[in-house]
Design a protein around this motif. Structure first.
Motif, PDB file in Angstrom:
ATOM      1  N   ILE A  47      55.670  20.113  77.859  1.00  0.00           N
ATOM      2  CA  ILE A  47      54.290  20.252  78.319  1.00  0.00           C
ATOM      3  C   ILE A  47      53.455  19.088  77.791  1.00  0.00           C
ATOM      4  O   ILE A  47      52.692  18.459  78.541  1.00  0.00           O
ATOM      5  N   TRP A  48      53.597  18.787  76.520  1.00  0.00           N
ATOM      6  CA  TRP A  48      52.822  17.721  75.890  1.00  0.00           C
ATOM      7  C   TRP A  48      53.094  16.382  76.584  1.00  0.00           C
ATOM      8  O   TRP A  48      52.166  15.628  76.877  1.00  0.00           O
ATOM      9  N   LYS A  56      45.690  17.430  76.572  1.00  0.00           N
ATOM     10  CA  LYS A  56      46.153  17.444  75.180  1.00  0.00           C
ATOM     11  C   LYS A  56      45.032  17.889  74.252  1.00  0.00           C
ATOM     12  O   LYS A  56      45.264  18.682  73.331  1.00  0.00           O
ATOM     13  N   GLN A  57      43.822  17.393  74.490  1.00  0.00           N
ATOM     14  CA  GLN A  57      42.697  17.782  73.645  1.00  0.00           C
ATOM     15  C   GLN A  57      42.405  19.273  73.787  1.00  0.00           C
ATOM     16  O   GLN A  57      42.116  19.954  72.802  1.00  0.00           O
ATOM     17  N   GLU A  58      42.503  19.807  75.001  1.00  0.00           N
ATOM     18  CA  GLU A  58      42.298  21.239  75.219  1.00  0.00           C
ATOM     19  C   GLU A  58      43.351  22.062  74.477  1.00  0.00           C
ATOM     20  O   GLU A  58      43.045  23.109  73.897  1.00  0.00           O
ATOM     21  N   MET A  59      44.600  21.573  74.473  1.00  0.00           N
ATOM     22  CA  MET A  59      45.655  22.276  73.748  1.00  0.00           C
ATOM     23  C   MET A  59      45.386  22.244  72.249  1.00  0.00           C
ATOM     24  O   MET A  59      45.577  23.259  71.555  1.00  0.00           O
ATOM     25  N   ILE A  60      44.951  21.107  71.736  1.00  0.00           N
ATOM     26  CA  ILE A  60      44.642  20.992  70.312  1.00  0.00           C
ATOM     27  C   ILE A  60      43.495  21.924  69.947  1.00  0.00           C
ATOM     28  O   ILE A  60      43.533  22.607  68.916  1.00  0.00           O
TER      29      ILE A  60
END
Length: 73
Positions: A47-48, A56-60
């Motif tokens: 996914i990453w 990526k920022q939303e996942m972090i």
């Protein structure tokens, strides 16, 4: 013995459709078995690698919130 866990996991899910992939994730989380963690890690890696910087920022951000919730419970 040369065991490539990443390749084995990818081989096991290579023909899975979206529903099967979702079921794999949901089942692994629901069961909470530690043996599933490497597989979830490989899925997260995929996914990453396919995500843009905004994703990526939303996942972090989501991960940070989840860590905070998990450690204050």
């Amino acid at each position: 013995m040369d065991l490539n866990l990443r390749k084995a996991i990818l081989s096991n899910i290579a023909t899975n459709d979206q529903d099967q992939l979702e079921a794999t994730i949901v089942d692994a989380i629901k069961d909470g078995e530690e043996k599933m963690l490497p597989g979830l890690g490989v899925l997260f890696e995929l996914i990453w690698q396919q995500s843009n910087e905004q994703d990526k920022q939303e996942m972090i951000d989501a991960l940070e919130q989840g860590v905070k919730q998990a450690t204050t419970s």
